[in-house]
Design a protein around this motif. Structure first.
Motif, PDB file in Angstrom:
ATOM      1  N   ASP B  63       0.810  -1.229   0.000  1.00 25.55           N
ATOM      2  CA  ASP B  63       0.000   0.000   0.000  1.00 25.55           C
ATOM      3  C   ASP B  63       0.835   1.268   0.000  1.00 25.55           C
ATOM      4  N   PHE B  64       1.962   1.236   0.721  1.00 26.80           N
ATOM      5  CA  PHE B  64       2.798   2.438   0.758  1.00 26.80           C
ATOM      6  C   PHE B  64       3.413   2.715  -0.619  1.00 26.80           C
ATOM      7  N   LEU B  65       3.898   1.686  -1.255  1.00 26.33           N
ATOM      8  CA  LEU B  65       4.478   1.876  -2.601  1.00 26.33           C
ATOM      9  C   LEU B  65       3.389   2.322  -3.583  1.00 26.33           C
ATOM     10  N   ALA B  66       2.160   1.818  -3.415  1.00 25.56           N
ATOM     11  CA  ALA B  66       1.065   2.245  -4.281  1.00 25.56           C
ATOM     12  C   ALA B  66       0.776   3.735  -4.092  1.00 25.56           C
ATOM     13  N   GLU B  67       0.812   4.188  -2.828  1.00 24.43           N
ATOM     14  CA  GLU B  67       0.609   5.625  -2.554  1.00 24.43           C
ATOM     15  C   GLU B  67       1.724   6.453  -3.184  1.00 24.43           C
ATOM     16  N   CYS B  68       2.949   5.977  -3.041  1.00 26.00           N
ATOM     17  CA  CYS B  68       4.089   6.720  -3.598  1.00 26.00           C
ATOM     18  C   CYS B  68       4.009   6.772  -5.121  1.00 26.00           C
ATOM     19  N   LEU B  69       3.550   5.673  -5.727  1.00 19.48           N
ATOM     20  CA  LEU B  69       3.442   5.659  -7.189  1.00 19.48           C
ATOM     21  C   LEU B  69       2.460   6.734  -7.659  1.00 19.48           C
ATOM     22  N   CYS B  70       1.439   6.992  -6.854  1.00 18.72           N
ATOM     23  CA  CYS B  70       0.467   8.040  -7.214  1.00 18.72           C
ATOM     24  C   CYS B  70       1.089   9.432  -7.160  1.00 18.72           C
ATOM     25  N   LYS B  71       2.209   9.558  -6.471  1.00 24.83           N
ATOM     26  CA  LYS B  71       2.825  10.882  -6.292  1.00 24.83           C
ATOM     27  C   LYS B  71       3.953  11.162  -7.278  1.00 24.83           C
ATOM     28  N   VAL B  72       4.282  10.208  -8.137  1.00 27.18           N
ATOM     29  CA  VAL B  72       5.365  10.492  -9.101  1.00 27.18           C
ATOM     30  C   VAL B  72       4.882  11.536 -10.102  1.00 27.18           C
ATOM     31  N   ASP B  73       5.809  12.187 -10.727  1.00 28.80           N
ATOM     32  CA  ASP B  73       5.493  13.232 -11.711  1.00 28.80           C
ATOM     33  C   ASP B  73       5.072  12.568 -13.027  1.00 28.80           C
ATOM     34  N   PRO B  74       3.822  12.758 -13.454  1.00 31.27           N
ATOM     35  CA  PRO B  74       3.354  12.107 -14.687  1.00 31.27           C
ATOM     36  C   PRO B  74       4.127  12.569 -15.927  1.00 31.27           C
ATOM     37  N   ALA B  75       4.836  13.663 -15.814  1.00 33.04           N
ATOM     38  CA  ALA B  75       5.678  14.076 -16.941  1.00 33.04           C
ATOM     39  C   ALA B  75       6.874  13.128 -17.063  1.00 33.04           C
ATOM     40  N   LYS B  76       7.286  12.560 -15.927  1.00 33.42           N
ATOM     41  CA  LYS B  76       8.434  11.639 -15.944  1.00 33.42           C
ATOM     42  C   LYS B  76       7.994  10.183 -16.116  1.00 33.42           C
ATOM     43  N   VAL B  77       6.920   9.816 -15.418  1.00 27.71           N
ATOM     44  CA  VAL B  77       6.472   8.419 -15.418  1.00 27.71           C
ATOM     45  C   VAL B  77       5.035   8.367 -15.932  1.00 27.71           C
ATOM     46  N   HIS B  78       4.851   7.770 -17.094  1.00 27.78           N
ATOM     47  CA  HIS B  78       3.510   7.728 -17.671  1.00 27.78           C
ATOM     48  C   HIS B  78       3.357   6.519 -18.583  1.00 27.78           C
ATOM     49  N   ASP B  79       2.120   6.286 -18.993  1.00 22.28           N
ATOM     50  CA  ASP B  79       1.828   5.179 -19.927  1.00 22.28           C
ATOM     51  C   ASP B  79       2.268   3.816 -19.400  1.00 22.28           C
ATOM     52  N   LEU B  80       2.219   3.641 -18.098  1.00 23.54           N
ATOM     53  CA  LEU B  80       2.606   2.344 -17.551  1.00 23.54           C
ATOM     54  C   LEU B  80       1.566   1.284 -17.911  1.00 23.54           C
ATOM     55  N   LEU B  93      -6.324   2.525  -8.785  1.00 25.49           N
ATOM     56  CA  LEU B  93      -7.043   3.203  -9.875  1.00 25.49           C
ATOM     57  C   LEU B  93      -6.594   4.645 -10.029  1.00 25.49           C
ATOM     58  N   ASP B  94      -6.157   5.242  -8.927  1.00 24.03           N
ATOM     59  CA  ASP B  94      -5.701   6.633  -8.999  1.00 24.03           C
ATOM     60  C   ASP B  94      -4.582   6.806 -10.028  1.00 24.03           C
ATOM     61  N   VAL B  95      -3.721   5.806 -10.151  1.00 24.58           N
ATOM     62  CA  VAL B  95      -2.606   5.942 -11.110  1.00 24.58           C
ATOM     63  C   VAL B  95      -3.105   6.085 -12.554  1.00 24.58           C
ATOM     64  N   PHE B  96      -4.308   5.555 -12.808  1.00 23.62           N
ATOM     65  CA  PHE B  96      -4.896   5.726 -14.146  1.00 23.62           C
ATOM     66  C   PHE B  96      -5.511   7.103 -14.281  1.00 23.62           C
ATOM     67  N   ASP B  97      -6.128   7.556 -13.182  1.00 25.62           N
ATOM     68  CA  ASP B  97      -6.734   8.882 -13.144  1.00 25.62           C
ATOM     69  C   ASP B  97      -5.695   9.970 -13.409  1.00 25.62           C
ATOM     70  N   LYS B  98      -4.495   9.752 -12.870  1.00 23.33           N
ATOM     71  CA  LYS B  98      -3.451  10.768 -12.929  1.00 23.33           C
ATOM     72  C   LYS B  98      -2.620  10.685 -14.207  1.00 23.33           C
ATOM     73  N   GLY B  99      -2.957   9.732 -15.069  1.00 28.63           N
ATOM     74  CA  GLY B  99      -2.187   9.642 -16.312  1.00 28.63           C
ATOM     75  C   GLY B  99      -0.855   8.948 -16.154  1.00 28.63           C
ATOM     76  N   ILE B 100      -0.649   8.292 -14.996  1.00 30.22           N
ATOM     77  CA  ILE B 100       0.616   7.578 -14.783  1.00 30.22           C
ATOM     78  C   ILE B 100       0.575   6.208 -15.481  1.00 30.22           C
ATOM     79  N   ALA B 101      -0.582   5.560 -15.399  1.00 36.15           N
ATOM     80  CA  ALA B 101      -0.734   4.252 -16.035  1.00 36.15           C
ATOM     81  C   ALA B 101      -1.823   4.301 -17.091  1.00 36.15           C
ATOM     82  N   LYS B 102      -1.757   3.364 -18.030  1.00 32.02           N
ATOM     83  CA  LYS B 102      -2.678   3.385 -19.160  1.00 32.02           C
ATOM     84  C   LYS B 102      -3.360   2.042 -19.380  1.00 32.02           C
ATOM     85  N   LYS B 103      -2.589   0.964 -19.279  1.00 33.38           N
ATOM     86  CA  LYS B 103      -3.098  -0.356 -19.616  1.00 33.38           C
ATOM     87  C   LYS B 103      -3.060  -1.261 -18.390  1.00 33.38           C
ATOM     88  N   LEU B 104      -3.954  -2.264 -18.366  1.00 34.05           N
ATOM     89  CA  LEU B 104      -4.071  -3.124 -17.193  1.00 34.05           C
ATOM     90  C   LEU B 104      -4.272  -4.578 -17.596  1.00 34.05           C
TER      91      LEU B 104
END
Lengths: 556, 556
Positions: B63-80, B93-104
């Motif tokens: 859970d902690f790593l999941a929270e941290c992943l939500c805080k990365v800069d989407p300009a640096k980390v995206h389309d995961l 799901l937040d990581v998809f909302d923030k544009g960090i991840a794309k596919k599942l």
């Protein structure tokens, strides 16, 4: 309530502690036992009636421990129930001869298949069952958990940390099942070192390590000399590439052992390239490091190979190709049969291999009436994985074509794994490839087995490829039609002689049977000149000298 | 020859080294990174487009790593491309909302199923596929290998050795696939210690460890309060024990989650004992440590349980029962979802569970039109494992009874796994348990899936148990007959209303449909007084105080 507050719930643990205590006199520093004390160690830690695993993999062998097991006093150690994936050395049978072991659950017995059948007939061995590898590993966590495991690794430190490296194979799954059900784990290693190159099995999980007098034996099982590939094999390989791989867009696959599949591998950079299929087929494999795959890898065909085990001579080549193979931080491959078979069951779109006999219904087997050979991994990959839920184009297409789908699941869509058997209508000594009844049926009677050892069942088999053409069996809507399609490819065997030409013509019209000409293949081109490598020396060249074939494959 | 001697074959390795170099400023002693630096660490080691695994298991959560992943800069980390077995936290799901991840690509999304469906409709998530757990793990070694894995353990030492203990779950298989394909492994742990109680994952296999601000979250997923079991569930449980377990001698099995199977577990020491079935059924399980299994274990019914994961509150009980569970030398259970699912696929004779909908053909699903819930492990255990080759009496009997066997394999014998669905004809709010078409079909359209998410397909299903009786579906010889058998148990649903009484009578004569009376079960006895434990407090008593239920299950 009828619970038993005074009941003993740690009898396995107490028993293991007693055994370890009995072994204590033989332990030197840490967990190390001297080679000379190994027989005494085994007598201390093994009890009559134990389920015993001796590794016993497809390739690497705990051969020293197997020899020592043969030397224990049968008055002390007897009635063992062997639960091992492969029975391939003389010592594996000697333990039954000497009255040390009684029952056997296993997967594969290649070179010992004849002697095994003899022992079963003589009542020296009671066979529990013949399994697929992954199936046997599953039972290690259910009702066949080993009490003692005799395993093998490349090196160990004094605390029992093991380096299994290139030939990891079955070791992790055996050790996990044994150790966590309070069992005893003994490992033979080639050397005891201060620090292992990497930890494959944590020392906590290992009780005793023995430095064997010589390195463990490994069988070069997957090496096929391209010089021995025939024109007929080239023809079948061309049909497979064009009529199956290309037709279904097969990206993820396993190749069985043999010259037929070696021919396919060696045609990818030539015929495959010519058909424009590079990048469209054969990108991902569950496969041992086949030397005949080198030209396809070097030509950029292959994205990933995960391996069940190693292959003698391929160590340096694999280490130099970490983009393709699974290689550890130490630079050595980690194979893992349990996980490669998992991928082989659930992530493959196609399994292809050869067989000895196919019956008139489409069931196939490599058993003969007097050899209990076993299956290895073939049934696990050569079956439709019914728990699969992800889709790929080839799998979906095969499901759409499946003739009895609506009788099975109503109007819902579902895909189907492609399972292909490559077959010559007649093998050496004119043994027919198609038969009325499998020899496996006779064997089951001879060896008192619950079931005939069938490698691939008819309902899992989708394609048969012979020199006559391809039968697309899954398209058939009834067993009667399937039997007709089998007759169409069965040539001049007794099964093939019953072919009705009008029926075959009907199957051709419906695309259930295709000849090489129907597939647009010029039979005149089907010869050895199509192979990307003509001999082992060519493979070494392709590998830039990284492939180091065993001496018996060097004829230059 | 067209090989490329100057080609680069270690690009993944070089890339990983670059990433580790970028992370170096955040590394303290050994492999330890401070919690405050975790976001920066993730930005250093994750690249756009990566396949990323976040653990994401059935129970324990990184859970902690999941929270941290939500805080990365989407300009640096995206389309995961997320490849994780369970999607259960808001952050997943937040990581998809923030544009960090794309596919599942995933297996199960329980509590997030509604939001997931919404995101798919809105185009925020592209779903690759919904998998069975073991199927997804297989793909980790084929075409879905994670580039970076964010894992979780109980403790770590400075060298990265991990102790996963009671909740090992998916960690070993994720780490092995990632690390040996030159990927990066980050682990969050509850504490960094000098020495871990045992090594579950060798330090060589781990790149970075972070001590999280609080212990990882674990869901008590398999706890069912016996106080909530209904008389109707007791009736179905009696039918299952007598008409299926007893009839087929089922020794090796898995129970799905739910009150129906909890009722079965609690009837073993009462009704099961009365029928004289102790020792003849239910000796071996692939199962999480279900609290409702305690009375059967304490009464001496159970020989072995191997667990996928843990269950909150069962730690001490399991540790005190090492003869039954798989417990390490340190005294803590080692669960392992990959191996328990392997046993669940190949070593089980029966899988039983509940479902939401069964269609007129016998296909079942827990999907609704607006929730993408996924499967977990059910299809892997709730299917006929076609690669299985060992025989047991119940499996052979089911195969002998299989009505379409000869159309599938000719005259050869083969067994069949028993797959049982427990179903109420009407659930809460009068939702029918039997339908003309599964909601899964609509869902597939709504969510743009390749296939409707079917939990168990009709041809794998052998028995349906409702309050009306048991349908022995596998005995049917045609789909039409199977549909009639389903109508017989479907009560007053629209499917059941189409029942033809004469047809049902014929099915009864042939033993394809049996009522409770046909089974010799007195419906009047089917009530809660039959349960070996009536509430959670009773379970604690049975356990001699070793079971420590979570606060929300304590009402005394």
């Amino acid at each position: 309530m009828t619970n038993q507050p005074t009941a003993v719930w740690d009898s396995l643990k107490r028993d293991a502690e007693e055994r370890r205590a009995a072994a204590r006199p033989y332990v030197q520093e840490g967990k190390v036992v001297a080679a000379d004390d190994t027989v005494a160690l085994l007598e201390a830690v093994i009890r009559p009636g134990d389920k015993l695993n001796i590794e016993g993999d497809n390739q690497k062998q705990a051969d020293f421990l197997a020899e020592c097991l043969c030397k224990v006093d049968p008055a002390k150690v007897h009635d063992l129930h062997m639960v091992q994936s492969v029975l391939s050395m003389g010592t594996h049978l000697d333990v039954f001869d000497k009255g040390i072991a009684k029952k056997l659950d296993f997967s594969f017995s290649g070179p010992q298949a004849g002697r095994l059948a003899e022992y079963v007939r003589e009542g020296k061995i009671e066979i529990g069952a013949i399994h697929t590898y992954l199936e046997l590993y599953g039972r290690y966590f259910m009702d066949l958990t080993p009490r003692v495991a005799l395993t093998v690794a490349v090196s160990a430190d004094k605390n029992g940390n093991l380096f299994t490296g290139f030939n990891t194979e079955d070791t992790p799954v055996i050790v996990e099942a044994t150790k966590f059900k309070q069992g005893i784990v003994v490992a033979q290693v080639n050397e005891i070192v201060d620090e292992v190159p990497r930890v494959d099995i944590p020392g906590d999980w290992v009780d005793f390590v023995v430095q064997a007098p010589k390195p463990f034996y490994v069988e070069p099982l997957f090496t096929r000399d391209p010089a021995l590939i025939t024109d007929s094999q080239v023809l079948r390989a061309m049909m497979v590439i064009k009529g199956i791989y290309g037709e279904y867009g097969i990206q993820r696959l396993n190749h069985g052992i043999g010259f037929d599949t070696a021919a396919i591998e060696l045609l990818l950079p030539t015929y495959g390239e010519e058909l424009g299929l590079k990048g469209k087929i054969c990108s991902y494999f569950s496969l041992n490091p086949h030397p005949t795959l080198i030209p396809a890898i070097e030509s950029g065909w292959v994205k990933s190979v995960h391996s069940f085990g190693g292959e003698v001579g391929m160590e340096d080549y694999v280490a130099a190709r970490p983009d393709v193979f699974f290689v550890g931080p130490d630079g050595t491959m980690r194979s893992n049969r349990a996980f490669s078979q998992t991928a082989g069951h659930y992530a493959l779109d196609l399994f292809i291999g050869g067989t000895l006999q196919i019956d008139k219904y489409g069931n196939s087997s490599t058993a003969t009436a007097t050899r209990v050979a076993g299956f290895g991994g073939a049934p696990n990959m050569g079956c439709d994985a019914k728990g699969r839920r992800h889709a790929t184009p080839g799998w979906l297409k095969c499901g759409e074509e499946y003739g009895i789908q609506s009788e099975l699941v109503g109007d819902l869509p579902r895909g189907k794994r492609l399972v292909v058997q490559l077959q010559e209508t007649f093998r050496e000594k004119l043994a027919p490839g198609f038969v009325e009844e499998l020899d496996a049926v006779k064997l089951a009677k001879n060896a008192n087995l619950d079931l005939p050892p069938v490698m691939i069942y008819s309902d899992d088999l989708t394609h048969i490829v012979t020199e006559e053409g391809i039968a697309y069996l899954h398209k058939c809507t009834t067993m009667a039609e399937r039997m007709a399609a089998i007759r169409a490819v069965a040539g001049f065997t007794s099964v093939g002689m019953q072919e009705d030409p009008a029926e075959t013509a009907g199957l051709r019209e419906r695309g259930i049977f295709k000849t090489p000409a129907d597939l647009g293949i010029d039979v005149a081109r089907a010869n050895r000149s199509m192979l990307a490598a003509k001999n082992v020396k060519d493979l070494v060249k392709w590998s830039n000298g990284l492939y180091n074939p065993p001496a018996r494959f060097r004829n230059w």
